[in-house]
Design a protein around this motif. Structure first.
Motif, mmCIF file in Angstrom:
data_model
loop_
_atom_site.group_PDB
_atom_site.id
_atom_site.type_symbol
_atom_site.label_atom_id
_atom_site.label_comp_id
_atom_site.label_asym_id
_atom_site.label_seq_id
_atom_site.Cartn_x
_atom_site.Cartn_y
_atom_site.Cartn_z
ATOM 1 N N LYS A 81 0.931 -1.182 0.111
ATOM 2 C CA LYS A 81 -0.023 0.002 0.015
ATOM 3 C C LYS A 81 0.978 1.298 0.223
ATOM 4 O O LYS A 81 1.970 1.138 0.709
ATOM 5 C CB LYS A 81 -1.031 -0.143 1.410
ATOM 6 C CG LYS A 81 -1.921 1.124 1.242
ATOM 7 C CD LYS A 81 -2.977 0.798 2.397
ATOM 8 C CE LYS A 81 -3.774 2.055 2.518
ATOM 9 N NZ LYS A 81 -4.474 2.639 1.252
ATOM 10 N N ASP A 82 0.276 2.194 -0.812
ATOM 11 C CA ASP A 82 1.186 3.497 -0.866
ATOM 12 C C ASP A 82 2.565 3.294 -1.179
ATOM 13 O O ASP A 82 2.941 2.610 -1.983
ATOM 14 C CB ASP A 82 1.080 4.246 0.536
ATOM 15 C CG ASP A 82 -0.361 4.429 0.821
ATOM 16 O OD1 ASP A 82 -1.199 4.613 -0.041
ATOM 17 O OD2 ASP A 82 -0.738 4.480 2.168
ATOM 18 N N LYS A 83 3.456 4.117 -0.643
ATOM 19 C CA LYS A 83 5.044 3.999 -0.882
ATOM 20 C C LYS A 83 5.799 2.861 -0.166
ATOM 21 O O LYS A 83 7.077 2.814 0.117
ATOM 22 C CB LYS A 83 5.587 5.131 -0.823
ATOM 23 C CG LYS A 83 4.896 6.178 -1.858
ATOM 24 C CD LYS A 83 6.160 6.934 -2.565
ATOM 25 C CE LYS A 83 5.254 7.603 -3.947
ATOM 26 N NZ LYS A 83 5.583 8.952 -3.852
ATOM 27 N N CYS A 84 5.089 1.975 0.723
ATOM 28 C CA CYS A 84 5.761 0.942 1.276
ATOM 29 C C CYS A 84 6.864 0.266 0.673
ATOM 30 O O CYS A 84 7.778 -0.238 1.092
ATOM 31 C CB CYS A 84 4.941 0.071 2.153
ATOM 32 S SG CYS A 84 3.754 0.899 3.321
ATOM 33 N N ARG A 87 10.666 0.587 0.906
ATOM 34 C CA ARG A 87 11.514 -0.027 1.840
ATOM 35 C C ARG A 87 12.148 -1.281 1.517
ATOM 36 O O ARG A 87 13.152 -1.808 2.259
ATOM 37 C CB ARG A 87 10.505 -0.246 2.975
ATOM 38 C CG ARG A 87 10.102 0.656 3.931
ATOM 39 C CD ARG A 87 9.648 0.087 4.989
ATOM 40 N NE ARG A 87 8.847 0.998 5.975
ATOM 41 C CZ ARG A 87 8.560 0.678 7.230
ATOM 42 N NH1 ARG A 87 8.718 -0.508 7.730
ATOM 43 N NH2 ARG A 87 8.091 1.545 8.116
ATOM 44 N N LEU A 88 11.715 -1.945 0.345
ATOM 45 C CA LEU A 88 12.340 -2.996 -0.122
ATOM 46 C C LEU A 88 13.522 -2.953 -1.021
ATOM 47 O O LEU A 88 14.230 -3.959 -1.243
ATOM 48 C CB LEU A 88 11.258 -3.841 -0.791
ATOM 49 C CG LEU A 88 11.240 -5.570 -0.847
ATOM 50 C CD1 LEU A 88 11.165 -5.978 0.652
ATOM 51 C CD2 LEU A 88 10.376 -5.884 -1.636
ATOM 52 N N GLU A 89 13.863 -1.684 -1.298
ATOM 53 C CA GLU A 89 14.830 -1.320 -2.544
ATOM 54 C C GLU A 89 16.257 -1.963 -2.040
ATOM 55 O O GLU A 89 16.781 -2.689 -3.057
ATOM 56 C CB GLU A 89 14.964 0.185 -2.507
ATOM 57 C CG GLU A 89 15.651 0.621 -3.691
ATOM 58 C CD GLU A 89 15.286 -0.039 -5.246
ATOM 59 O OE1 GLU A 89 14.177 -0.200 -5.333
ATOM 60 O OE2 GLU A 89 16.274 -0.331 -5.889
ATOM 61 N N SER A 90 16.657 -1.796 -0.914
ATOM 62 C CA SER A 90 17.976 -2.350 -0.734
ATOM 63 C C SER A 90 17.873 -3.943 -0.951
ATOM 64 O O SER A 90 18.913 -4.547 -1.464
ATOM 65 C CB SER A 90 18.599 -1.941 0.600
ATOM 66 O OG SER A 90 17.708 -2.548 1.656
ATOM 67 N N ILE A 180 7.219 -8.328 4.466
ATOM 68 C CA ILE A 180 6.596 -8.087 5.925
ATOM 69 C C ILE A 180 7.236 -6.776 6.579
ATOM 70 O O ILE A 180 6.250 -6.022 6.896
ATOM 71 C CB ILE A 180 6.430 -9.207 6.670
ATOM 72 C CG1 ILE A 180 5.337 -10.204 6.105
ATOM 73 C CG2 ILE A 180 5.856 -8.849 8.075
ATOM 74 C CD1 ILE A 180 5.233 -11.635 6.917
ATOM 75 N N GLU A 181 8.578 -7.045 6.707
ATOM 76 C CA GLU A 181 9.066 -5.999 7.450
ATOM 77 C C GLU A 181 9.051 -4.483 6.491
ATOM 78 O O GLU A 181 8.889 -3.276 7.080
ATOM 79 C CB GLU A 181 10.588 -5.944 7.271
ATOM 80 C CG GLU A 181 10.995 -7.008 8.467
ATOM 81 C CD GLU A 181 12.453 -7.380 8.470
ATOM 82 O OE1 GLU A 181 12.820 -8.176 9.552
ATOM 83 O OE2 GLU A 181 13.330 -7.158 7.475
ATOM 84 N N CYS A 288 4.761 1.609 8.591
ATOM 85 C CA CYS A 288 5.000 2.269 7.373
ATOM 86 C C CYS A 288 4.118 3.354 6.982
ATOM 87 O O CYS A 288 2.890 3.344 6.989
ATOM 88 C CB CYS A 288 5.047 1.174 6.156
ATOM 89 S SG CYS A 288 5.340 1.850 4.619
ATOM 90 N N ASP A 289 4.951 4.624 7.047
ATOM 91 C CA ASP A 289 3.938 5.498 6.360
ATOM 92 C C ASP A 289 4.680 6.829 5.614
ATOM 93 O O ASP A 289 5.443 6.397 5.105
ATOM 94 C CB ASP A 289 3.304 6.416 7.744
ATOM 95 C CG ASP A 289 4.548 6.625 8.774
ATOM 96 O OD1 ASP A 289 4.077 6.323 10.228
ATOM 97 O OD2 ASP A 289 5.778 6.949 8.555
#
Ligand code: AMP
Ligand code: MN
Ligand code: MN
Ligand code: MN
Length: 289
Positions: A81-84, A87-90, A180-181, A288-289
């Motif tokens: 959802k949204d820009k979460c 966070r997975l980019e690395s 999930i993280e 995540c926000d």
């Protein structure tokens, strides 16, 4: 009128033939109301697709598809959802690096076999895409070493074939944990490719659900009606979402159309409604926000 969706598609950011914007316009043309972008190891196409979606009246869900270390091949989809997804980019960067290590090794083996294609040709074919075996396959076809992409995989690139090179991958449990993280919802892609019996798959799902798997792709292009029924049963039994997608790749997988697969696939909007409940829960749980 019933509304239909597709939660598994690839763009030119990985091994699809349509740009994210083209894919979203095509989905609109086909009458789909929502589509998830699930490129291999990258979320680069998501922003463009969302922007085009707001113009074309198509709801776009951010997603990704990760190949994990398992035999036979296992893929995990992540939905956000949204820009979460940022966070997975690395993690995704690391996975793309494993590709960069693998790809020249494939070219080397091919060269030793007298199949002369260069890394430059493959890079040119891939353009701005992350390079996958599908691009290598396309060059092999263009240069007459294979009749079509399937043939190129069969002759050279599939597991057990002479130019197959394994790339480093995350364990299934680690990929699930990373998604999930980041605040995403992890879903097992195309379970039928695992070639498991009902009971074997049940056992695997029980294990993966314990580490956080939230759904399985119960509706998929290659499924029979019986596969669909069994997978929905297994989803219910293991308290998992039953999702669905075509695995649309444009001209990289001819005959597979967006939304409908080989023609009979139908994924109702209700599936996305249930996924969206999970998207909110997972986002909140990961702060995540
Ligand atoms: P890679 O992620 O670089 O290992 O490349 C795998 C991609 O190649 C998959 O995502 C499929 O799109 C494509 N692929 C794998 N096997 C086949 C096959 N037998 N026929 C056509 N495409 C395939
Ligand atoms: Mn692919
Ligand atoms: Mn896949
Ligand atoms: Mn896919």
């Amino acid at each position: 009128m019933e509304k239909f969706i597709d939660l598994h598609t690839h763009t030119t950011k990985s091994d699809g033939s349509m740009t994210p914007a083209e894919l979203v316009r095509y989905a609109a043309e086909k009458g789909l109301v929502a589509v998830a972008i699930t490129d291999h190891d990258t979320v680069d196409g998501v922003a463009e697709a969302i922007q085009e979606g707001s113009k074309a009246g198509v709801e776009v869900i951010a997603g990704v598809e990760i190949s994990v270390d398992y035999s036979p091949e296992m893929h995990i989809l992540g939905y956000f959802k949204d820009k979460c997804y940022m966070r997975l980019e690395s993690t995704l960067e690391e996975l793309r690096m494993y590709r960069e290590i693998r790809n020249p090794k494939i070219i080397n083996i091919l060269s030793q076999m007298g199949v002369e294609i260069s890394m430059e040709e493959v890079e040119k074919k891939a353009g701005e895409s992350i390079i996958s075996r599908a691009h290598i396959a396309k060059v092999l076809v263009d240069k007459g070493y294979a009749n079509d992409i399937k043939d190129a995989f069969y002759k050279f690139l599939s597991p057990g074939r002479p130019a197959y090179v394994k790339k480093d991958k995350l364990a299934p449990e680690s990929a699930i944990k990373k998604i999930i993280e980041a605040g995403g919802v992890p879903v097992l892609a195309h379970p039928i490719y695992l070639n498991k019996s009902y009971n074997e798959l049940d056992e695997l799902l029980a294990h993966l659900a314990k580490v956080g798997l939230a759904g399985i792709e119960a509706y998929y292009t290659e499924n029979t009606e019986e596969d669909n029924r069994n997978l929905v049963k297994l989803a219910i039994k293991n308290d998992l979402l039953a999702t669905g997608g075509s695995d649309f790749h444009g001209s990289f997988k001819t005959n597979i159309d967006i939304g409908t697969g080989y023609g009979n696939l139908k994924i109702p909007y209700a599936i996305l409604e249930r996924l969206k409940v999970e998207l909110v829960k997972h986002k909140e749980k990961a702060n995540c926000d």
